[in-house]
Design an enzyme around this catalytic site. Structure first.
Site, PDB file in Angstrom:
ATOM      1  N   ARG A 115      11.741   1.346   7.391  1.00 41.16           N
ATOM      2  CA  ARG A 115      12.692   2.285   7.976  1.00 41.16           C
ATOM      3  C   ARG A 115      14.123   1.779   8.071  1.00 41.16           C
ATOM      4  NH1 ARG A 115       7.819   3.159  10.038  1.00 41.16           N
ATOM      5  NH2 ARG A 115       7.129   5.311  10.265  1.00 41.16           N
ATOM      6  N   HIS A 135      -2.501  -2.588  12.650  1.00 33.73           N
ATOM      7  CA  HIS A 135      -2.603  -1.678  11.502  1.00 33.73           C
ATOM      8  C   HIS A 135      -3.501  -2.221  10.403  1.00 33.73           C
ATOM      9  CE1 HIS A 135       1.501   0.175  12.842  1.00 33.73           C
ATOM     10  NE2 HIS A 135       0.482   0.595  13.557  1.00 33.73           N
ATOM     11  N   CYS A 156     -15.270   1.164  -6.084  1.00 37.18           N
ATOM     12  CA  CYS A 156     -16.170   0.219  -5.409  1.00 37.18           C
ATOM     13  C   CYS A 156     -17.262  -0.220  -6.371  1.00 37.18           C
ATOM     14  CB  CYS A 156     -16.781   0.894  -4.177  1.00 37.18           C
ATOM     15  SG  CYS A 156     -18.022  -0.107  -3.333  1.00 37.18           S
ATOM     16  N   ASN A 196      15.826  -7.268  17.147  1.00 37.23           N
ATOM     17  CA  ASN A 196      15.793  -6.315  16.042  1.00 37.23           C
ATOM     18  C   ASN A 196      17.206  -6.019  15.564  1.00 37.23           C
ATOM     19  OD1 ASN A 196      13.875  -4.666  14.459  1.00 37.23           O
ATOM     20  ND2 ASN A 196      15.097  -2.949  15.204  1.00 37.23           N
ATOM     21  N   CYS A 230     -14.299   0.238   0.795  1.00 36.75           N
ATOM     22  CA  CYS A 230     -14.777   1.475   0.186  1.00 36.75           C
ATOM     23  C   CYS A 230     -14.826   2.564   1.247  1.00 36.75           C
ATOM     24  CB  CYS A 230     -16.163   1.271  -0.419  1.00 36.75           C
ATOM     25  SG  CYS A 230     -16.899   2.778  -1.100  1.00 36.75           S
ATOM     26  N   GLN A 275       2.229  -5.256  13.812  1.00 32.75           N
ATOM     27  CA  GLN A 275       2.121  -4.018  13.043  1.00 32.75           C
ATOM     28  C   GLN A 275       2.034  -4.321  11.551  1.00 32.75           C
ATOM     29  OE1 GLN A 275       5.793  -2.528  15.139  1.00 32.75           O
ATOM     30  NE2 GLN A 275       4.686  -0.593  15.068  1.00 32.75           N
ATOM     31  N   CYS A 329     -19.080   3.582   1.306  1.00 23.27           N
ATOM     32  CA  CYS A 329     -20.102   2.670   1.842  1.00 23.27           C
ATOM     33  C   CYS A 329     -19.528   1.635   2.793  1.00 23.27           C
ATOM     34  CB  CYS A 329     -20.858   1.997   0.705  1.00 23.27           C
ATOM     35  SG  CYS A 329     -19.928   0.705  -0.184  1.00 23.27           S
TER      36      CYS A 329
END
Length: 254
Positions: free
Chosen positions: A26, A113, A146, A212, A121, A93, A124
């Site tokens: 972002r 995350h 898979c 940040n 898969c 994250q 399964c």
């Protein structure tokens, strides 16, 4: 009487890994700014429904080189924090696994995350290393299936449109409630439910520091906002934490 040593929760976003060559999403130079259409490559609906989206996604993973990325000074600073004897938990994250590669014990890293180090898969649920899937792509398979059941493979990450693992989110909530100091590093603090973690920490009396480059919704609530580059700012902040700058009783927010 000795001052209480803090439990430090560090929430990390894409900004901590940009110096390792992994672009954020972002920011002004982020992936979404450069190619808005790339977002569908990590959105579960288009990914499952459209073979062309999956082919483009596999090519992006092949070319991104994330598996070859190395930890940077920001990741290593958090290892220094842990090795200094500070009780620390990292709520990340990111899906790049760089905190663990830098040397943080896996049990002290909560991957909100998921992880891009493995694929899973969708039928399964079998898990295999991402490197094996990418080797198949390099060998000419544009949408590897898979090997166990022929189902679709996706990274073991939480894509847009998917819910976070409730067990993982519960663990993160518990850390946010218990911590004395919550440090948000390299995150826009806009993606929920992870973005609610700083608020949970504040409501339970923790101090908040935001590191940040861009403004976040929590800047006004933070005791300190740091705009310097993370690879220099975080090692300096860690030294202050180890020196005891944030020991003791949180400051009043009244």
């Amino acid at each position: 009487m000795n001052a209480k040593r803090p439990l430090v929760a560090v929430m990390t976003g894409a900004g901590i890994s940009t110096d390792s060559g992994i672009p954020d999403y972002r920011g002004p130079q982020g992936l979404w700014q450069r190619d808005p259409s790339a977002q569908e490559l990590v959105t579960i609906g288009p990914y499952l429904a459209d073979p062309d989206v999956r082919r483009r996604a596999w090519l992006l993973r092949r070319d991104a080189g994330a598996l070859a990325a190395e930890p940077n000074a920001g990741h290593r600073a958090l290892v220094d924090l842990e090795r200094a004897g500070i009780a620390v938990r990292v709520l990340t994250q990111n899906v790049d696994g760089l905190h663990q590669r830098a040397g943080l014990p896996a049990r002290k890293v909560i991957e909100l995350h998921g992880t891009a180090q493995e694929v899973q898969c969708v039928r399964c649920r079998a898990r295999t290393p991402m490197g094996e899937a990418l080797a198949r792509v390099a060998a000419g398979e544009d949408d590897p299936a898979c090997l166990a059941c022929g189902g679709l493979l996706k990274p073991r990450t939480v894509m847009f449109g998917e819910l976070l693992d409730p067990v993982v989110l519960q663990q993160a909530d518990a850390v946010a409630q218990a911590c004395d100091l919550f440090v948000a590093v390299g995150s826009s603090l806009q993606v929920h439910p992870a973005a609610a973690l700083p608020q949970i920490a504040l409501e339970h009396g923790a101090r908040l520091i935001v590191v940040n480059a861009e403004p976040t919704p929590y800047d006004d609530a933070a005791e300190e906002v740091v705009r310097e580059p993370i690879s220099t700012a975080l090692p300096a902040l860690v030294k202050r934490i180890v020196a005891g700058a944030y020991d003791g009783t949180p400051t009043s927010r009244e």
